[in-house]
Enzyme design. Structure first.
Site, PDB file in Angstrom:
ATOM      1  CB  VAL A  62      -5.792   0.559   0.841  1.00 52.80           C
ATOM      2  CG1 VAL A  62      -5.308  -0.900   0.415  1.00 52.80           C
ATOM      3  CG2 VAL A  62      -7.308   0.736  -0.433  1.00 52.80           C
ATOM      4  N   GLY A  63      -4.777   1.686   4.010  1.00 53.99           N
ATOM      5  CA  GLY A  63      -3.852   0.810   5.230  1.00 53.99           C
ATOM      6  C   GLY A  63      -4.583   0.237   6.340  1.00 53.99           C
TER       7      GLY A  63
ATOM      8  CE  LYS B  84      -1.837   2.896   1.909  1.00 49.91           C
ATOM      9  NZ  LYS B  84      -1.863   4.634   1.577  1.00 49.91           N
TER      10      LYS B  84
ATOM     11  CB  CYS C  14      12.595   9.339   8.293  1.00 51.99           C
ATOM     12  SG  CYS C  14      13.715   8.398   7.689  1.00 51.99           S
TER      13      CYS C  14
ATOM     14  CD  GLU D  10      12.510   0.420   9.822  1.00 57.79           C
ATOM     15  OE1 GLU D  10      13.548   1.275  10.893  1.00 57.79           O
ATOM     16  OE2 GLU D  10      13.395  -0.496   9.862  1.00 57.79           O
TER      17      GLU D  10
ATOM     18  N   GLY E 156      -4.266   3.463  -2.358  1.00 54.02           N
ATOM     19  CA  GLY E 156      -5.886   3.973  -2.166  1.00 54.02           C
ATOM     20  C   GLY E 156      -5.203   4.445  -0.965  1.00 54.02           C
TER      21      GLY E 156
ATOM     22  CD  GLU F  89      10.163  13.171  11.424  1.00 52.16           C
ATOM     23  OE1 GLU F  89       8.786  12.456  11.032  1.00 52.16           O
ATOM     24  OE2 GLU F  89      10.366  12.500  10.607  1.00 52.16           O
TER      25      GLU F  89
ATOM     26  N   GLY G 206      -4.659   5.546   2.936  1.00 57.65           N
ATOM     27  CA  GLY G 206      -4.947   4.917   4.170  1.00 57.65           C
ATOM     28  C   GLY G 206      -5.447   4.489   5.519  1.00 57.65           C
TER      29      GLY G 206
END
Ligand code: NAD
Length: 473
Positions: free
Chosen positions: A205-206, A169, A278, A244, A200, A378, A202
């Site tokens: 689909v996620g 995904k 990141c 991650e 798709g 972040e 998140g």
């Protein structure tokens, strides 16, 4: 205009059941450059079913067969390097050298996976037992937009090397890049269902992949907030989870460092991938007694840093990926000013002479304290914080005073001293006097930067479960 109206399930490009159309932008111009028809939860279920059907046969393929497949995938993605580079520039806005590296990286990670697999021992002995490393099953691979093709190929390479089948995904914002990678991977001619790619949202689909009982393993790269949601969703069926996540990486400049060498490296580490990385070194820790000297060099270096048209070879900072991301970065710059940090380069708004595109001024704050929002959260843009420290002990304490622990950098004229400091930093990777990359070394985070490791044998083992067999002789 590109219209992408297929997803990839069971070895074929198919029309999604989902019917939402999502616009794709060129972030350097803010123009709509395409439209993608997004998959929905039903498409995710179809993809999972295909991967489940493919698993029994695929998990029994030999190491040789899988090495051959990975080599074919590598060749197919490498053959699309120019098309991928073009899409990375157009849809993501990566500057020339970064975009070229990203296009090559996508193919290289498949080659790396093949090499690691060649030498990987799937069976070993433990006392009287045979220990067999067995593939987990269907893997759900969820990836972000800041290196679309690299993350798809990296996670897929490791999953397939282990003998898992996969449902991927990717980010909906990277559909053009994903489409090129999917075409390449299709040409590699793997058995149907071994990998499936469903672009798709998140939340649909996620979320379906994260909770589905037929998915045994989740490997996710993205924000810490979503990573936690995925971990919770996977808990019900005890999925194995690799996360991650974000970072707030310290750059520890020791008091003996040669600033001629260190300042360009620190700026490169901070502004890499236009700050949308990141692993970016965003907290620069500098000895108090050399602060003024460091600041002056940073100002000179940033003055040479061009933020603008990604197709101009002089550009090293491209646009932010989206309007939302641009606004987020602007908000953090304004928060930094309100918190009392001192701007020594950049600031709010677009770079001079640019009035369209999601461009940010490369920005550096000094007089930052580690409790400020800009030092803790972040930002994911080219905004750096210089934090002064009194002695090495305090530098180490500040470096570790963060919820994150993905990467760190240490610079010193004394390699031994730098290594000693590196040994005390809580981060998955510490770079000492270098910005080098090592594809066989583990990559991943301490603390809230994630769970588990990718790359090399560590990456393959994330898709394997040890099984001990004890048999009477
Ligand atoms: P994100 O977390 O918003 O999205 C990442 C992926 O997760 C996307 O495909 C998204 O559609 C999907 N997603 C969103 N909500 C979901 C849900 N509820 N369930 C399942 N999937 C869902 O991150 P992003 O904005 O795309 O990427 C930026 C973030 O990624 C940054 O925080 C950055 O630090 C992180 N990142 C980490 C690494 C690393 O290796 N540690 C590398 C690159 C980026």
């Amino acid at each position: 205009m590109q219209n992408i109206d297929t997803i990839y399930i069971d070895g074929a490009f198919v029309t999604p059941h989902g019917d939402e159309l999502f616009e794709l932008f060129n972030p350097a111009t803010e123009q709509v450059i395409g439209r993608v028809r997004l998959a929905d939860a039903q498409d995710a279920r179809d993809a999972i079913a295909a991967a489940k059907r493919a698993f029994p046969a695929f998990s029994r393929t030999s190491k040789r067969e899988r090495v051959d497949m990975l080599m074919r995938m590598h060749a197919a993605v490498a053959a699309k390097e120019d098309a991928l580079y073009e899409a990375i520039t157009e849809e993501y806005g990566a500057p020339v050298s970064r975009g070229r590296w990203m296009a090559q990286h996508a193919a290289n990670v498949l080659l790396e996976a093949a090499k690691v697999l060649e030498d990987y021992p799937f069976t070993r002995r433990a006392g009287i037992a045979d220990v067999v490393m067995q593939p987990l099953g269907v893997a759900g691979l969820i990836t972000p937009w800041n290196s679309d093709a690299g993350f798809i190929c990296g996670k897929l390479g490791a999953a397939l090397a282990a003998g898992c089948t996969a449902v991927i995904k990717p980010s909906e914002m990277s559909a053009i890049q994903t489409h090129i990678v999917t075409e390449a991977l299709h040409e590699a001619g793997l058995p149907a269902g071994v990998f499936n790619i469903v672009t798709g949202r998140g939340e649909t689909v996620g979320a379906e992949i994260s909770a589905h009982p037929d998915v045994a393993k989740l490997s996710f790269t993205g924000s810490t907030a979503v990573g936690k949601a995925i971990l919770r969703a996977g808990a019900e069926t005890l999925k194995r989870v690799t996360l991650e996540l974000g970072g707030k990486s310290p750059v520890v400049v020791l008091d003996d460092a040669n600033f001629d060498e260190v300042v360009p490296l620190a700026i490169q580490a901070g502004f890499m991938n236009s700050g949308q990385a990141c692993i970016a070194g965003t907290r620069i820790l500098v000895p108090q007694q050399r602060l003024a000297e460091f600041e002056a060099r940073v100002q000179a270096e940033v003055a040479r840093t061009q933020s603008g048209n990604p197709r101009d070879p002089q550009t090293s900072v491209g646009p932010m990926v989206s309007k939302k991301q641009w606004e987020r970065v602007q908000r953090y710059i304004s928060v930094g000013i309100d918190e009392g940090a001192r701007l020594i380069a950049g600031g709010e708004g677009r770079p001079e002479g640019i009035d369209a595109g999601w461009f940010v001024r490369p920005t550096v704050f000094s007089d930052v304290t580690n409790d400020m929002v800009i030092a803790r959260e972040e930002i994911f843009g080219p905004v750096l914080s210089i934090i002064a420290y009194r002695d090495t002990e305090e530098a180490i304490a500040i470096a570790n005073d963060t919820p994150y622990g993905l990467q760190a950098y240490v610079f010193s004229a004394d390699a031994k001293r730098a290594r000693e400091v590196a040994s005390r930093i809580e981060a998955g990777r510490v770079l000492v006097n270098t910005l080098a990359h090592e594809p066989t070394a583990p990559f991943g985070g301490f603390k809230q930067s994630g769970i588990g490791r990718e790359y090399g044998t560590y990456g393959i083992e994330a898709f394997l479960e040890p099984k001990a067999i004890l048999a009477a002789s």
